[in-house]
Design a protein around this motif. Sequence first.
Motif, mmCIF file in Angstrom:
data_model
loop_
_atom_site.group_PDB
_atom_site.id
_atom_site.type_symbol
_atom_site.label_atom_id
_atom_site.label_comp_id
_atom_site.label_asym_id
_atom_site.label_seq_id
_atom_site.Cartn_x
_atom_site.Cartn_y
_atom_site.Cartn_z
ATOM 1 N N UNK A 153 1.019 -1.148 0.105
ATOM 2 C CA UNK A 153 0.190 0.286 0.243
ATOM 3 C C UNK A 153 0.883 1.315 0.110
ATOM 4 N N UNK A 154 2.147 1.005 0.025
ATOM 5 C CA UNK A 154 2.495 2.258 0.609
ATOM 6 C C UNK A 154 2.483 3.124 -0.498
ATOM 7 N N UNK A 155 2.688 3.119 -2.219
ATOM 8 C CA UNK A 155 2.564 3.820 -2.845
ATOM 9 C C UNK A 155 1.921 4.557 -3.096
ATOM 10 N N UNK A 156 0.458 4.310 -2.686
ATOM 11 C CA UNK A 156 -0.578 4.580 -2.912
ATOM 12 C C UNK A 156 -1.277 6.087 -1.893
ATOM 13 N N UNK A 172 -12.737 13.367 8.388
ATOM 14 C CA UNK A 172 -11.794 11.635 7.847
ATOM 15 C C UNK A 172 -12.755 11.479 6.634
ATOM 16 N N UNK A 173 -11.575 11.669 5.441
ATOM 17 C CA UNK A 173 -12.422 10.944 4.213
ATOM 18 C C UNK A 173 -11.775 9.514 4.153
ATOM 19 N N UNK A 174 -12.530 8.404 3.736
ATOM 20 C CA UNK A 174 -12.794 7.504 3.168
ATOM 21 C C UNK A 174 -13.576 7.283 2.103
ATOM 22 N N UNK A 175 -13.281 6.765 0.953
ATOM 23 C CA UNK A 175 -12.988 6.724 -0.205
ATOM 24 C C UNK A 175 -12.980 6.041 -1.110
ATOM 25 N N UNK A 176 -12.902 5.471 -1.763
ATOM 26 C CA UNK A 176 -12.083 4.201 -3.738
ATOM 27 C C UNK A 176 -11.349 5.379 -4.131
ATOM 28 N N UNK A 177 -10.124 5.167 -4.123
ATOM 29 C CA UNK A 177 -8.978 5.167 -5.442
ATOM 30 C C UNK A 177 -8.678 4.212 -6.149
ATOM 31 N N UNK A 178 -9.054 5.227 -7.299
ATOM 32 C CA UNK A 178 -9.121 3.933 -8.482
ATOM 33 C C UNK A 178 -8.165 4.021 -9.087
ATOM 34 N N UNK A 179 -7.225 2.745 -9.874
ATOM 35 C CA UNK A 179 -6.137 2.798 -10.105
ATOM 36 C C UNK A 179 -5.921 3.014 -11.208
ATOM 37 N N UNK A 183 -2.086 5.406 -10.930
ATOM 38 C CA UNK A 183 -1.070 4.668 -11.441
ATOM 39 C C UNK A 183 -0.964 5.920 -12.553
ATOM 40 N N UNK A 184 -1.384 7.063 -13.185
ATOM 41 C CA UNK A 184 -1.714 7.964 -14.483
ATOM 42 C C UNK A 184 -0.493 8.915 -13.257
ATOM 43 N N UNK A 185 -1.345 9.039 -12.256
ATOM 44 C CA UNK A 185 -0.896 10.718 -12.007
ATOM 45 C C UNK A 185 1.081 10.248 -10.662
ATOM 46 N N UNK A 186 0.685 9.019 -10.292
ATOM 47 C CA UNK A 186 1.858 8.599 -9.338
ATOM 48 C C UNK A 186 2.744 7.622 -10.262
ATOM 49 N N UNK A 187 2.353 6.496 -10.495
ATOM 50 C CA UNK A 187 3.954 5.821 -10.944
ATOM 51 C C UNK A 187 3.704 6.948 -12.975
ATOM 52 N N UNK A 188 2.918 7.391 -13.661
ATOM 53 C CA UNK A 188 3.731 7.780 -14.929
ATOM 54 C C UNK A 188 4.007 9.764 -15.046
ATOM 55 N N UNK A 189 3.509 9.964 -13.689
ATOM 56 C CA UNK A 189 3.760 11.317 -13.530
ATOM 57 C C UNK A 189 3.250 12.394 -14.460
ATOM 58 N N UNK A 197 -9.597 9.416 -18.359
ATOM 59 C CA UNK A 197 -10.130 8.809 -17.810
ATOM 60 C C UNK A 197 -10.059 7.672 -18.407
ATOM 61 N N UNK A 198 -9.943 6.858 -20.022
ATOM 62 C CA UNK A 198 -10.243 6.114 -20.918
ATOM 63 C C UNK A 198 -9.282 4.703 -20.460
ATOM 64 N N UNK A 199 -8.133 5.294 -19.490
ATOM 65 C CA UNK A 199 -7.078 4.997 -19.470
ATOM 66 C C UNK A 199 -7.056 3.446 -19.185
ATOM 67 N N UNK A 200 -6.086 2.382 -19.390
ATOM 68 C CA UNK A 200 -6.763 1.247 -18.352
ATOM 69 C C UNK A 200 -5.415 0.565 -18.156
ATOM 70 N N UNK A 201 -5.368 0.442 -16.805
ATOM 71 C CA UNK A 201 -4.313 0.920 -15.994
ATOM 72 C C UNK A 201 -3.551 -0.807 -16.075
ATOM 73 N N UNK A 202 -4.004 -2.513 -16.579
ATOM 74 C CA UNK A 202 -3.300 -3.677 -16.709
ATOM 75 C C UNK A 202 -2.202 -3.492 -17.328
ATOM 76 N N UNK A 203 -3.123 -3.813 -19.119
ATOM 77 C CA UNK A 203 -2.134 -3.566 -20.014
ATOM 78 C C UNK A 203 -0.901 -2.878 -19.812
#
Length: 296
Positions: A153-156, A172-179, A183-189, A197-203
Amino acid sequence: MLFLIGCQLPIEEKIPVSVDSYLGKVPPVKTAVIHLMNEDMSKEDIEYRQFYRELKPVLESKGYRFRAPSAVILRLKFGSKKEGSVSIRSTIDTAEYIHPVDEPSILPTTMYDREPLYEKYISLTAVQAGKEENQYWKITVSQKDHAPDFRSSRDKLLYLLSHFIERDSGRMISADLTDTEFYQRYVLKYSPAEASAYFVTQPEIRRQYIRELQMRINAHAEDFKKCGLTEMREVSFMVSPFGTLPAFDFKETFNITGTPVEEKVRSCIAKYFEPLLEPPHDIDTTQPLTVKIPVR
């Protein structure tokens, strides 16, 4: 009691996370030092040193600089802790009865089990050095799931942390963070303007794994040349969740002259190939991958 339905994960996975942040004021001077508050860990432990390498750029992006004298003390606590267990409900199809002629009727059977629940968290409190009762800001981000490993969970958590340092969440905010977002904002910068919004993460994760592997293979081209390979060849392979090599073969079994590739050449290439594999996190390991073996 919480019930989770056993089913196949969708392409768009949602990640439940929480944030609770407070802001008194932004420190006027941002020279800082970290005080580790974990009772069972020291700054010499590899877990801390590895996490610090990821946390430091997040804090630096907010203007904090780690040098003496320090105007700000950042009290840090992070890790994973067990939060009890939850009931898991799943359904399987079973034969209702055995019939001598007809196919047996299918009866859905509900099964229940309990799985442990873990909370992975990062907690930071910024206080004034020398007047530690004066708090500037504080934040806690967390994720609850069945994985005990903090690194899962570290990177999320760092992504969420980066958006709420020196901010007040209001509650306190509890909600879903979409992958997709993560992935676009943190991993790919990507910036928000670049993200889709149409990005598909797993491929994309699969393609990124192959790109990074191909770079390591290219850097070791001389090793593969030692095996007697005289031309660039494509290989198809399976990779296990541990980064081992269950299966490996050339896509074409013959070389450019039509002669079969010798077993000793294939074995030699596999010997150099396997150490270059990394564990394929979040990749479907039931499908083969393809890369090219170069010869310089």
